[in-house]
Motif scaffolding. Structure first.
Motif, mmCIF file in Angstrom:
data_model
loop_
_atom_site.group_PDB
_atom_site.id
_atom_site.type_symbol
_atom_site.label_atom_id
_atom_site.label_comp_id
_atom_site.label_asym_id
_atom_site.label_seq_id
_atom_site.Cartn_x
_atom_site.Cartn_y
_atom_site.Cartn_z
ATOM 1 N N LYS A 210 0.824 -1.203 0.000
ATOM 2 C CA LYS A 210 0.000 0.000 0.000
ATOM 3 C C LYS A 210 0.862 1.259 0.000
ATOM 4 C CE LYS A 210 -4.286 -1.432 0.221
ATOM 5 N NZ LYS A 210 -5.122 -1.160 -0.944
ATOM 6 N N TRP A 211 2.171 1.078 -0.047
ATOM 7 C CA TRP A 211 3.068 2.219 0.115
ATOM 8 C C TRP A 211 3.247 2.954 -1.211
ATOM 9 C CZ3 TRP A 211 8.428 3.158 -1.167
ATOM 10 C CH2 TRP A 211 8.978 4.234 -0.469
ATOM 11 N N THR A 212 2.981 4.247 -1.222
ATOM 12 C CA THR A 212 3.057 4.976 -2.486
ATOM 13 C C THR A 212 4.158 6.038 -2.488
ATOM 14 O OG1 THR A 212 1.394 6.539 -1.729
ATOM 15 C CG2 THR A 212 0.609 4.677 -3.025
ATOM 16 N N GLY A 213 5.081 5.944 -1.547
ATOM 17 C CA GLY A 213 6.161 6.940 -1.493
ATOM 18 C C GLY A 213 7.166 6.762 -2.625
ATOM 19 N N LEU A 214 8.085 7.703 -2.704
ATOM 20 C CA LEU A 214 9.136 7.612 -3.722
ATOM 21 C C LEU A 214 10.157 6.548 -3.325
ATOM 22 C CD1 LEU A 214 10.182 11.206 -4.818
ATOM 23 C CD2 LEU A 214 8.710 9.592 -5.983
#
Lengths: 230, 469
Positions: A210-214
């Motif tokens: 679910k992680w949408t970071g860079l």
């Protein structure tokens, strides 16, 4: 042999005559896959998908089970496979063959090359190499299919970069998980005692999924944009 | 560290693109559609979106054997239906002189029907499609390079990638083929991506390859910034229209400009790349968030929203870099005359003129009436014939009458297409684009001209002129 301090599950399996190395490898595999996931999703190392780096890591761990330094044979096979795969692309390009026959020919040449380096290793008195287990070596050889596919789709440059990244991931995995390294040894005995902790992998992956970071590599890729925005 | 974190909120990374934008918005069916060139071409055409004309499609060995080669025009492009990264494409420029079965390729080499047949055979066998699945081949019309882009493109045709989300164009870049990319407009292969200001369709910053910032077209002194994209509104219109037709919620539309037919859709991408952010030196994530959930009913509305939200960056950027403000060819000016009398007018910015002039009538309104009247009374003939060498006249007039004519600072002798004029010069202050300028201006009869004031080079030092504004 069952040990008092092992997890009851492990002791139960051992009593059913399940081999200890089977148990450790099966427990290690999800961890290897998660290491690959972290390196791909968070660090941003691409490599050849998830299956290839995982299975290569496993092959490395298997080859290096007895002596830590046996890893050099695995690397030698790996590099040979890539060099031959690359060379064969140029040799076969002009013939314009269909994909599967082309891979089959490449694999044949790779097999003979591996035989050649085994013989060479033996003649140099490197008996460790000559007696290396064959299945992990075959797994590494199968890498050539993935390599050829990427070469066709995205060109040799990308294929080489991905191959180097895959090797890097496998070496990281090997360092963490091989029973011949200190980290690996500690880790394996830990899983044999606290087996259920391995299940932590599921929530970890739920989070990464679910992680949408860079990704770390994207901070590098977009450094000029970052500089501009601030 | 905190700064890096805040940057990551504005930049779109691979994870966020896949999870937040592609997954929920681009259904499998729509994605497949974008991958198959013939299908998406037909669909777009049906929706009234211009695409390069399909000449013929070859879907089996049998159609290949029975193919009527005479239907091929002198120039065309042969493509695999599911080709990747421009592989397997043959571009033909024209028929070889006096021949019916030989053409000339874009690289200058001849190609015969036998060669074409062999190449199509390889396409049908899946040589160029993903892991060798059988494929179709098709011929389409060859686009011609429009003259605006001629100096910038190496061999191939440049195209414009527009990212459209929720019917709003959010970011765009011009992709230029280079020598390094072998005439392909693909960034990964070394093409150049040039960011575009959404409001006005003018290029800003550029990247070559994945992350190298460039300023000029390689091996030239041609600036990559400031290129005006022709048909800009039409391009945005087409991009939105193709998004609606394709069913993709998030897409990258590739649009080329044909010399004869204007903009056409080349390709739709269900997974457009992220380098467009480097080309624009701007983050995509924040832009997408600003557009999300907006109710866009018409294409015109989508264009307006995109332009309003994501335009106007060039000016700010130029202004911050140069410290100069950007003005257009005609600007509103407030002139302060005698006794603080203020008049607002439209002035023409004339970089061909050295100094600033105002019309006699305007000068009178500003309170320079007495100056003009007494200047008119001077009998200029007493200074003899005005020749090109007679620059001294101005000085003589000043010496003799300077003290008697109110507000006169100097006189100027001007040669122009209408002959020699001797004009009075006065001092005044005007305000343009919030900058106040005190200067000498000459007074001349401009009653038959459109603007009653022109501003010359001498007063433009604090400005940059953008002729497209």
């Amino acid at each position: 042999m069952p040990e008092l301090y092992y997890n009851p599950l492990i002791n139960f399996l051992l009593m059913q005559h399940v081999d200890i190395s089977t148990i450790t490898l099966l427990l290690l595999f999800p961890v290897i896959v998660t290491v690959v996931v972290v390196l791909r999703q968070i660090v941003g190392i691409q490599a050849f998908g998830i299956y290839t780096p995982s299975i290569i890591t496993l092959a490395f761990v298997f080859i290096g089970q007895q002596r830590w330094s046996d890893i050099k044979y695995a690397i030698m096979v790996y590099v040979t496979v890539l060099c031959v795969g690359m060379m064969m692309r140029y040799v076969l390009k002009k013939l314009r063959l269909l994909y599967l026959p082309r891979v089959a020919i490449t694999l044949t040449v790779v097999s003979f090359s591996v035989l050649a380096i085994l013989a060479f290793g033996g003649s140099m008195g490197r008996t460790g190499f000559a007696s290396a287990p064959i299945f992990p070596i075959l797994i590494i050889i199968m890498l050539v299919e993935k390599f050829v596919t990427v070469q066709i789709e995205k060109g040799s440059r990308t294929a080489i970069i991905l191959a180097v990244e895959t090797l890097f991931i496998a070496l990281v995995g090997y360092t963490i998980l091989s029973p011949t390294t200190i980290i690996g040894k500690t880790f394996i005995s830990f899983t044999l005692i606290h087996t259920w902790v391995v299940l932590l992998i599921i929530p970890i992956n739920l989070f990464i999924g679910k992680w949408t970071g860079l990704r770390l590599s994207e901070y590098l890729r977009f450094r000029d944009v970052i500089k501009k925005i601030q | 560290m905190f700064m890096l974190f805040s940057a990551s909120k504005k930049i779109l990374g691979m994870n966020a693109r896949n999870l937040t934008y592609i997954r929920p918005n681009n259904r499998k069916k729509a994605k497949r559609l974008a991958d198959e060139k013939i299908t998406s071409k037909k669909l777009l055409k049906k929706a009234g979106v211009p695409v390069p004309r399909l000449i013929a499609q070859i879907s089996s060995r049998r159609t290949l054997e029975n193919f009527d080669w005479t239907i091929l025009p002198p120039s065309f492009v042969l493509k695999p239906n599911r080709g990747l990264g421009g592989d397997g494409i043959i571009v033909v420029y024209g028929r070889k002189k006096g021949s019916t079965d030989t053409w000339v390729r874009s690289n200058g080499k001849p190609i015969t029907i036998t060669d074409l047949k062999m190449h199509i055979g390889h396409i049908l066998d899946g040589e160029f499609s993903l892991s060798g699945t059988p494929d179709f081949a098709f011929f389409e019309e060859r686009l011609k390079l429009s003259k605006e882009f001629r100096p910038y493109a190496y061999r191939g045709i440049p195209d414009i990638r527009v990212i459209v989300y929720n019917k709003v164009p959010v970011m765009a870049m011009l992709r230029l083929p280079t020598k390094e990319s072998d005439g392909k407009a693909n960034l990964q292969q070394g093409g150049i991506g040039v960011g575009i200001d959404m409001a006005r369709g003018i290029t800003t910053t550029a990247v070559q390859g994945k992350s190298r910032i460039v300023e000029y077209v390689p091996d030239t002194r041609l600036l990559l910034s400031g290129i005006k994209i022709p048909y800009w509104d039409e391009i945005l219109h087409l991009a939105i229209k193709s998004q609606i037709a394709s069913g993709l919620g998030y897409l990258g539309a590739d649009i080329a400009i044909d010399r004869d037919n204007g903009p056409v859709i080349l390709e739709l991408n269900a997974r457009p790349g992220l380098s467009i952010q480097v080309a624009n030196l701007a983050g995509l994530k924040r832009r997408l968030e600003r557009v999300e959930g907006l109710k866009i009913n018409t294409i015109a509305r989508g264009i307006a929203v995109g332009k309003n939200l994501f335009g106007g960056e060039i000016e700010e950027e130029l202004e911050s870099v140069s410290g100069k403000s950007v003005i257009g060819p005609v600007e509103k000016v407030e002139i302060i005359g005698i006794a603080n009398k203020k008049i607002t007018t439209q002035a023409k910015i004339d970089t061909g003129a050295y100094s600033t002039s105002i019309d006699t009538e305007l000068a009178r309104e500003l309170g320079f009436g007495p100056t003009i009247d007494s200047f008119a009374k001077i009998d200029l003939t007493e200074f003899g014939e005005v020749t090109e060498k007679g620059l001294g006249i101005g000085k003589k007039i000043e010496k003799k009458y300077g003290s008697r004519i109110p507000h006169l600072i100097e006189t100027s002798v001007t040669w122009s297409s209408s002959g020699v004029t001797i004009r009075p010069i006065v001092k005044l202050t005007f305000v343009m684009d919030k900058k106040s300028i005190t200067t000498k201006v000459n007074i001349v009869d401009r009653s038959d001209l459109k603007y009653n004031m022109i501003i010359g080079k001498r007063n433009l030092g604090k400005f940059l002129v953008d002729v497209s504004k």
